[in-house]
Design a protein around this motif. Structure first.
Motif, PDB file in Angstrom:
ATOM      1  N   THR A   1       0.829  -1.198   0.000  1.00  0.00           N
ATOM      2  CA  THR A   1       0.000   0.000   0.000  1.00  0.00           C
ATOM      3  C   THR A   1       0.866   1.251   0.000  1.00  0.00           C
ATOM      4  N   GLY A   2       1.926   1.239   0.790  1.00  0.00           N
ATOM      5  CA  GLY A   2       2.850   2.373   0.805  1.00  0.00           C
ATOM      6  C   GLY A   2       3.513   2.586  -0.535  1.00  0.00           C
ATOM      7  N   ALA A   3       3.872   1.482  -1.206  1.00  0.00           N
ATOM      8  CA  ALA A   3       4.477   1.597  -2.538  1.00  0.00           C
ATOM      9  C   ALA A   3       3.501   2.219  -3.524  1.00  0.00           C
ATOM     10  N   ASN A   4       2.262   1.761  -3.505  1.00  0.00           N
ATOM     11  CA  ASN A   4       1.270   2.285  -4.442  1.00  0.00           C
ATOM     12  C   ASN A   4       0.963   3.749  -4.189  1.00  0.00           C
ATOM     13  N   VAL A   5       0.767   4.120  -2.930  1.00  0.00           N
ATOM     14  CA  VAL A   5       0.433   5.508  -2.600  1.00  0.00           C
ATOM     15  C   VAL A   5       1.599   6.430  -2.958  1.00  0.00           C
TER      16      VAL A   5
ATOM     17  N   ILE B   1      -2.495  -0.328 -13.602  1.00  0.00           N
ATOM     18  CA  ILE B   1      -2.863  -1.715 -13.904  1.00  0.00           C
ATOM     19  C   ILE B   1      -2.165  -2.626 -12.903  1.00  0.00           C
ATOM     20  N   THR B   2      -2.684  -3.826 -12.745  1.00  0.00           N
ATOM     21  CA  THR B   2      -2.112  -4.793 -11.804  1.00  0.00           C
ATOM     22  C   THR B   2      -1.658  -6.026 -12.563  1.00  0.00           C
ATOM     23  N   GLN B   3      -0.430  -6.490 -12.274  1.00  0.00           N
ATOM     24  CA  GLN B   3       0.154  -7.645 -12.957  1.00  0.00           C
ATOM     25  C   GLN B   3       0.790  -8.574 -11.916  1.00  0.00           C
ATOM     26  N   THR B   4       0.267  -9.789 -11.698  1.00  0.00           N
ATOM     27  CA  THR B   4      -0.964 -10.314 -12.217  1.00  0.00           C
ATOM     28  C   THR B   4      -2.148  -9.584 -11.590  1.00  0.00           C
ATOM     29  N   THR B   5      -3.308  -9.693 -12.244  1.00  0.00           N
ATOM     30  CA  THR B   5      -4.464  -8.965 -11.744  1.00  0.00           C
ATOM     31  C   THR B   5      -4.990  -9.606 -10.467  1.00  0.00           C
TER      32      THR B   5
ATOM     33  N   ALA C   1       0.337   9.011 -17.544  1.00  0.00           N
ATOM     34  CA  ALA C   1       1.384   8.056 -17.219  1.00  0.00           C
ATOM     35  C   ALA C   1       0.752   6.701 -16.910  1.00  0.00           C
ATOM     36  N   VAL C   2       1.592   5.653 -16.818  1.00  0.00           N
ATOM     37  CA  VAL C   2       1.111   4.308 -16.498  1.00  0.00           C
ATOM     38  C   VAL C   2       1.883   3.765 -15.306  1.00  0.00           C
ATOM     39  N   HIS C   3       1.126   3.358 -14.293  1.00  0.00           N
ATOM     40  CA  HIS C   3       1.676   2.720 -13.095  1.00  0.00           C
ATOM     41  C   HIS C   3       1.265   1.258 -13.085  1.00  0.00           C
ATOM     42  N   MET C   4       2.174   0.398 -12.674  1.00  0.00           N
ATOM     43  CA  MET C   4       1.860  -1.018 -12.523  1.00  0.00           C
ATOM     44  C   MET C   4       1.983  -1.415 -11.062  1.00  0.00           C
ATOM     45  N   ASP C   5       0.917  -1.986 -10.521  1.00  0.00           N
ATOM     46  CA  ASP C   5       0.966  -2.625  -9.210  1.00  0.00           C
ATOM     47  C   ASP C   5       1.464  -4.042  -9.443  1.00  0.00           C
ATOM     48  N   GLY C   6       2.729  -4.274  -9.127  1.00  0.00           N
ATOM     49  CA  GLY C   6       3.353  -5.560  -9.394  1.00  0.00           C
ATOM     50  C   GLY C   6       3.541  -6.387  -8.143  1.00  0.00           C
TER      51      GLY C   6
ATOM     52  N   PHE D   1       7.373  -6.753 -20.228  1.00  0.00           N
ATOM     53  CA  PHE D   1       6.025  -6.204 -20.036  1.00  0.00           C
ATOM     54  C   PHE D   1       6.024  -5.003 -19.089  1.00  0.00           C
ATOM     55  N   THR D   2       7.214  -4.420 -18.878  1.00  0.00           N
ATOM     56  CA  THR D   2       7.306  -3.195 -18.070  1.00  0.00           C
ATOM     57  C   THR D   2       8.035  -2.126 -18.874  1.00  0.00           C
ATOM     58  N   THR D   3       9.345  -2.091 -18.776  1.00  0.00           N
ATOM     59  CA  THR D   3      10.140  -1.074 -19.462  1.00  0.00           C
ATOM     60  C   THR D   3       9.892  -1.079 -20.966  1.00  0.00           C
ATOM     61  N   ASP D   4       9.986  -2.248 -21.571  1.00  0.00           N
ATOM     62  CA  ASP D   4       9.859  -2.339 -23.028  1.00  0.00           C
ATOM     63  C   ASP D   4       8.438  -2.045 -23.508  1.00  0.00           C
ATOM     64  N   ALA D   5       7.458  -2.234 -22.645  1.00  0.00           N
ATOM     65  CA  ALA D   5       6.067  -1.991 -23.026  1.00  0.00           C
ATOM     66  C   ALA D   5       5.631  -0.560 -22.774  1.00  0.00           C
ATOM     67  N   GLY D   6       6.447   0.214 -22.039  1.00  0.00           N
ATOM     68  CA  GLY D   6       6.121   1.615 -21.814  1.00  0.00           C
ATOM     69  C   GLY D   6       5.640   1.975 -20.434  1.00  0.00           C
ATOM     70  N   VAL D   7       5.683   1.038 -19.483  1.00  0.00           N
ATOM     71  CA  VAL D   7       5.282   1.349 -18.102  1.00  0.00           C
ATOM     72  C   VAL D   7       6.238   2.396 -17.527  1.00  0.00           C
ATOM     73  N   ASP D   8       5.688   3.383 -16.838  1.00  0.00           N
ATOM     74  CA  ASP D   8       6.492   4.487 -16.312  1.00  0.00           C
ATOM     75  C   ASP D   8       6.950   4.277 -14.881  1.00  0.00           C
ATOM     76  N   LEU D   9       6.162   3.555 -14.111  1.00  0.00           N
ATOM     77  CA  LEU D   9       6.397   3.471 -12.675  1.00  0.00           C
ATOM     78  C   LEU D   9       5.822   2.148 -12.177  1.00  0.00           C
ATOM     79  N   LEU D  10       6.553   1.514 -11.276  1.00  0.00           N
ATOM     80  CA  LEU D  10       6.210   0.159 -10.871  1.00  0.00           C
ATOM     81  C   LEU D  10       6.277   0.019  -9.357  1.00  0.00           C
ATOM     82  N   SER D  11       5.263  -0.635  -8.781  1.00  0.00           N
ATOM     83  CA  SER D  11       5.345  -1.110  -7.399  1.00  0.00           C
ATOM     84  C   SER D  11       5.751  -2.579  -7.472  1.00  0.00           C
ATOM     85  N   PHE D  12       6.957  -2.887  -7.033  1.00  0.00           N
ATOM     86  CA  PHE D  12       7.505  -4.240  -7.173  1.00  0.00           C
ATOM     87  C   PHE D  12       7.307  -5.000  -5.868  1.00  0.00           C
ATOM     88  N   GLY D  13       6.595  -6.115  -5.947  1.00  0.00           N
ATOM     89  CA  GLY D  13       6.264  -6.866  -4.740  1.00  0.00           C
ATOM     90  C   GLY D  13       7.312  -7.880  -4.346  1.00  0.00           C
ATOM     91  N   GLY D  14       7.446  -8.066  -3.041  1.00  0.00           N
ATOM     92  CA  GLY D  14       8.384  -9.050  -2.518  1.00  0.00           C
ATOM     93  C   GLY D  14       7.785  -9.978  -1.476  1.00  0.00           C
TER      94      GLY D  14
END
Length: 341
Positions: A61-65, A137-141, A165-170, A187-200
């Protein structure tokens, strides 16, 4: 106790725990000026390209906000699927804490398309309407489906043409890469996503996610927004070293591929049970199914899982990096017993 409620229920991967123990030796400069966080920049650039910049944070949630604030003005709005985590499962944090307006769109499979985006991408320069400035968008949804690289590129091209811009919730981005069989950048950099929340945490970490800037020209002030959003860890080395353990080798892919494989095994097993219907494509580590409510309630006393839709009785079963074949087989056997009863 073993369960199928969430991949968050799983513990810490032993390789990550070993990395944490290693990082615990000696002193390191606080607030991200440590050697682990410095090296993490190179690790992420191997996956996402030389322009990528990574900012470790505490949670999803902190990453997305934090990320969404970095691509919006105070009057900005975010277009997202109505099933998006930022809309359904973050207690209003993007709106209350980030000051953002969410413009939601119903989707059949959790995925946005250019046509669906246009249901909310209007009113530009209308002072009475919150301005659509980013598509998330969310990947995976949240419904367990995967965008293909071509689908994400179509979303990004469409959003960029309209000045968004495009954000991905990853949060489960590793599961998507394992399912698609392509590198993360495809499906991120090469596809044009601008900003990513990367999950761990859903892939074997103790805690921590990352905000990853992929288009520096579209993103601003993440460093300050992270602190303002209460996401700056003083002992950041313990967040960063986990991602190094995850991404410097193939641990991220091994763990995600295993979780996906266990979900496919579960799907195959439950499809054979009369009265159970798998409702959605199993493209990651989630299985969505419909069965009699009373059976689900009895089964919940033996294995933890959640109802996805209380109205219809749809349930969600999640697999994790530590789910075993024996776990899946035991669950399937219990399901057969309860259905027979």
């Amino acid at each position: 106790m073993r369960g199928f409620a969430s991949d968050n229920y799983a513990g810490v991967h032993p390789e990550v725990m070993a990395a944490l123990a290693l990082a615990n030796g000696g002193h390191q400069v606080a607030y991200g000026d440590d050697v682990y966080t410095a090296h993490l920049q190179d690790v992420f650039r191997r996956h996402f390209g030389p322009a990528a910049e990574v900012f470790p944070v505490f949670n999803g949630t902190g990453a997305n906000v934090t990320a969404l604030q970095a691509v919006t003005e105070r009057w900005g709005a975010v277009i997202c699927a109505d099933s998006a985590h930022i809309n359904v499962d973050e207690c209003g944090a993007p709106e209350r804490m980030g000051g953002l307006k969410l413009l939601t769109v119903p989707t059949p499979d959790g995925k946005l398309t250019p046509e669906l985006i246009d249901r909310q991408a209007y009113g530009f320069d209308d002072e009475h309407r919150a301005q659509p400035q980013v598509v998330s968008i969310t990947q995976t949804t949240e419904l367990g489906t995967c965008y293909t690289p071509a689908e994400i590129k179509a979303v990004c091209d469409h959003a960029h043409e309209r000045g968004m811009a495009v954000h991905m919730d990853g949060s489960r981005i590793a599961n998507a890469a394992a399912s698609l069989g392509v590198p993360l950048a495809a499906f991120t950099t090469d596809a044009g996503v601008d900003l990513l929340s990367f999950g761990g945490t859903k892939n074997g970490l103790l805690l921590g996610e990352c905000v990853v800037v992929l288009s520096p020209e579209r993103v601003r002030s993440v460093r300050y927004l992270r602190k303002m959003s209460m996401q700056l860890a003083s002992k950041m080395r313990f967040v960063s070293v986990q991602f190094e353990a995850l991404l410097a080798g193939d641990l991220w892919l091994r763990s995600a591929a295993h979780a996906n494989a266990m979900a496919r095994r579960l799907e195959e097993a439950v499809r054979e049970v009369d009265g159970v219907t798998v409702l959605r494509p199993v493209q990651s580590n989630a299985v969505f199914a419909l069965l009699p409510r009373e059976v689900s309630e009895r089964l919940q006393k033996r294995f933890r899982f959640y109802f996805w839709d209380e109205a219809t009785g749809e349930v969600r079963w999640m697999c994790a990096f530590d789910t075993t074949e024996a776990d899946v087989d035991a669950f399937a056997a219990a399901l057969r017993e309860e259905m027979a009863a």
